[in-house]
Design an enzyme around this catalytic site. Structure first.
Site, PDB file in Angstrom:
ATOM      1  N   ARG A  28      -2.303  -1.897  -3.651  1.00  0.00           N
ATOM      2  CA  ARG A  28      -3.624  -1.163  -3.708  1.00  0.00           C
ATOM      3  C   ARG A  28      -3.196   0.104  -4.556  1.00  0.00           C
ATOM      4  NH1 ARG A  28      -4.662   3.851  -0.284  1.00  0.00           N
ATOM      5  NH2 ARG A  28      -6.886   4.040  -0.098  1.00  0.00           N
TER       6      ARG A  28
ATOM      7  N   ARG B 119     -10.595  16.332   6.159  1.00  0.00           N
ATOM      8  CA  ARG B 119     -11.287  16.565   4.932  1.00  0.00           C
ATOM      9  C   ARG B 119     -12.567  17.227   5.429  1.00  0.00           C
ATOM     10  NH1 ARG B 119     -10.044  10.971   2.495  1.00  0.00           N
ATOM     11  NH2 ARG B 119      -8.111  11.172   1.836  1.00  0.00           N
TER      12      ARG B 119
ATOM     13  N   HIS C 120     -12.900   3.581  -0.729  1.00  0.00           N
ATOM     14  CA  HIS C 120     -13.166   2.485   0.270  1.00  0.00           C
ATOM     15  C   HIS C 120     -13.891   1.440  -0.221  1.00  0.00           C
ATOM     16  CE1 HIS C 120     -12.931   6.096   3.762  1.00  0.00           C
ATOM     17  NE2 HIS C 120     -11.742   5.544   3.514  1.00  0.00           N
TER      18      HIS C 120
ATOM     19  N   GLY D  31     -14.692   3.822  13.615  1.00  0.00           N
ATOM     20  CA  GLY D  31     -16.030   2.950  13.709  1.00  0.00           C
ATOM     21  C   GLY D  31     -15.749   1.674  14.558  1.00  0.00           C
ATOM     22  N   GLU D  32     -14.582   1.100  14.678  1.00  0.00           N
ATOM     23  CA  GLU D  32     -14.363  -0.014  15.313  1.00  0.00           C
ATOM     24  C   GLU D  32     -14.286   0.354  16.702  1.00  0.00           C
ATOM     25  OE1 GLU D  32     -11.173  -1.822  13.565  1.00  0.00           O
ATOM     26  OE2 GLU D  32     -11.909  -1.810  11.433  1.00  0.00           O
TER      27      GLU D  32
ATOM     28  N   GLY E  79     -10.035   9.059   6.831  1.00  0.00           N
ATOM     29  CA  GLY E  79     -10.997   9.117   5.876  1.00  0.00           C
ATOM     30  C   GLY E  79     -12.020   8.586   6.274  1.00  0.00           C
TER      31      GLY E  79
ATOM     32  N   GLU F 209      -8.047  -4.743   4.619  1.00  0.00           N
ATOM     33  CA  GLU F 209      -7.998  -4.270   3.432  1.00  0.00           C
ATOM     34  C   GLU F 209      -6.928  -5.261   2.779  1.00  0.00           C
ATOM     35  OE1 GLU F 209      -8.906   0.089   2.458  1.00  0.00           O
ATOM     36  OE2 GLU F 209      -8.565  -0.124   4.421  1.00  0.00           O
TER      37      GLU F 209
ATOM     38  N   ASP G 162      -7.028  14.058  14.994  1.00  0.00           N
ATOM     39  CA  ASP G 162      -7.465  12.619  15.768  1.00  0.00           C
ATOM     40  C   ASP G 162      -8.553  12.633  16.516  1.00  0.00           C
ATOM     41  OD1 ASP G 162      -6.953  10.625  17.621  1.00  0.00           O
ATOM     42  OD2 ASP G 162      -4.690  10.673  17.112  1.00  0.00           O
TER      43      ASP G 162
ATOM     44  N   ASN H  98       0.962  -1.055   0.090  1.00  0.00           N
ATOM     45  CA  ASN H  98       0.055   0.000   0.107  1.00  0.00           C
ATOM     46  C   ASN H  98       0.937   1.280  -0.211  1.00  0.00           C
ATOM     47  OD1 ASN H  98      -1.863   2.159   0.387  1.00  0.00           O
ATOM     48  ND2 ASN H  98      -2.885   1.201   1.949  1.00  0.00           N
TER      49      ASN H  98
ATOM     50  N   LEU I  84     -15.269   4.790   9.137  1.00  0.00           N
ATOM     51  CA  LEU I  84     -14.795   5.815   9.661  1.00  0.00           C
ATOM     52  C   LEU I  84     -13.321   5.656  10.360  1.00  0.00           C
ATOM     53  CD1 LEU I  84     -18.229   6.210  12.116  1.00  0.00           C
ATOM     54  CD2 LEU I  84     -17.648   6.982   9.725  1.00  0.00           C
ATOM     55  N   GLY I  85     -12.513   6.194   9.590  1.00  0.00           N
ATOM     56  CA  GLY I  85     -11.288   6.509   9.959  1.00  0.00           C
ATOM     57  C   GLY I  85     -10.761   7.857   9.883  1.00  0.00           C
TER      58      GLY I  85
END
Length: 394
Positions: free
Chosen positions: A88, A238, A177, A329-330, A209, A381, A279, A9, A206-207
């Site tokens: 990637r 962003r 994504h 998200g996690e 990005g 990923e 963050d 990546n 949700l990260g």
């Protein structure tokens, strides 16, 4: 001899990599180089056992960084003899709907698409070139982050802009994504004991990005990111959705050109603009300490997610599960709860005990018998890239 896939990546200023055993999904080695081309960088090479191998130094460009990765394998192990290298690639435009074996025509196409992802596609090609030199004869596979989203119907990907823009310049929604969504949606269906083509999902990746994707019967039918990753949810740096007239307005009143506005929205917007940090962990701590701007940032962030969830629920008509993935998200229970607050009448509820429990892995955070399951599915990923590469070479 174990079949192993090397996954690369190659990002704008970093290289992440994993060596993955195809049969067991074990990771004999993984690592990252950070701050490429920006002062002293750091390579951290993790093995399955023992302390990591580290190397500090200046990595002038991605080619030098990738050579350092190969040297780390040579110094610290394990033996690097992959059956394929999976790359990637951020943007495949409307051309690449699935993973492909890399040849010169594919490389040329990735380069041609670089205006859509100027920070990524060029360095993705660098990763491919170096890997070709290091592993002559080993299949190189490009896995595109946009590919899963190319199932969007015309009414979802078409912008209401002049025909010339659409036909001559390729202006349309692409979405991103996709590699994460492909993996997460398949795992969510398995968690529910259902076939992926039977379920409707809203995936919230949700990260740093962030995106929302509506998945109907295994296919993406709408997604929040657009022609670029800037559209949609509020992210780390962003802005997400803003009035399209904003660049023109700022040109008139502040003398800003389009490029500087684009730079600010993409690199200095989002949580960073609202709370002073991109963050989420720091934003939450500042909010807990009483910082009003951080509290507002959290409210804006979660309200935007909730708005997209409602819109995609209406679009799908039936939702079997809402799935959280990505670092925020996690791991951020408060974001999950706040983003879905007030949706009880749609059958969407979060169980406070399950949601707040300190645990990892795939899990439901909704009550038993909930009309809409709320799931946490850690994304992988790298495995998705390895899986697609292996399927292609077989």
């Amino acid at each position: 001899m174990a079949e192993r896939i090397l996954v690369l990546n190659t990002g704008s200023s970093s290289i992440k990599y994993e060596l993955i055993d195809a049969a067991s999904r074990a990771r004999p080695a993984r690592g990252v180089i950070e701050r490429i081309g920006d002062g002293e960088g750091l390579l951290t090479h993790h093995l399955a056992e023992g302390p990591p191998y580290e190397r500090k130094g200046r990595f002038a460009d991605h080619a030098q960084g990738l050579r350092a990765v190969l040297e780390a394998f040579g110094t610290a192990g394990p033996e690097l003899d992959p059956v394929a290298v999976g790359h990637r690639v951020v943007h495949g435009g409307s051309r690449f709907r699935e993973a492909v074996l890399v040849d010169e025509e594919v490389i040329a196409a990735i380069e041609e698409l670089a205006p859509l992802a100027p920070l990524h596609n060029h360095v993705n090609v660098t990763g491919i070139r170096v890997a070709q030199q290091a592993f002559p004869g080993v299949p190189q596979v490009a896995v595109f982050d946009t590919a899963f989203q190319l199932s969007l119907p015309p009414e979802a990907y078409t912008y209401a802009v002049p025909r010339e823009w659409r036909e001559r310049y390729g202006v349309r929604r692409f979405g991103f994504h996709g590699t994460s969504c492909a993996y997460v949606s398949r795992q969510a269906a398995a968690f529910l004991g259902r076939d992926p083509h039977e379920v409707n999902l809203i995936v919230l990746h949700l990260g740093n990005g962030a995106s929302a994707t509506a998945i109907e019967a295994g296919r993406s039918v709408d997604t929040s990111m657009g022609m670029t990753p800037l559209e949609g949810l509020v992210m780390g740096t962003r802005s997400g959705d803003v009035d399209p007239a904003l660049p023109g307005y700022l040109a008139r009143v502040a003398g800003l050109d389009a490029r500087s506005v684009e730079e600010s929205l993409g690199r200095h917007g989002g949580l960073l603009a609202l709370a002073g940090t991109g963050d989420m962990r720091e934003v939450r701590q500042r909010a807990a300490d009483g910082d009003a701007e951080s509290r507002l940032a959290l409210d804006v962030y979660c309200r935007r997610i909730r708005k997209y969830v409602g819109a995609y629920y209406a679009l799908l008509g039936r939702v079997d599960a809402i799935v959280f993935a990505g670092g925020v998200g996690e791991h951020d229970a408060a974001t999950r709860a706040s983003s879905l607050a007030g949706l009880d009448r749609l059958g969407v509820t979060v169980d406070p005990g399950r949601n707040g429990a300190e645990q990892d892995g795939e899990r439901a955070v909704s009550p038993d018998g909930a009309a809409v399951a709320v799931l946490v599915i850690p994304t992988d990923e790298e495995w998705e890239i390895a899986r697609q590469a292996l399927e292609l070479i077989r």
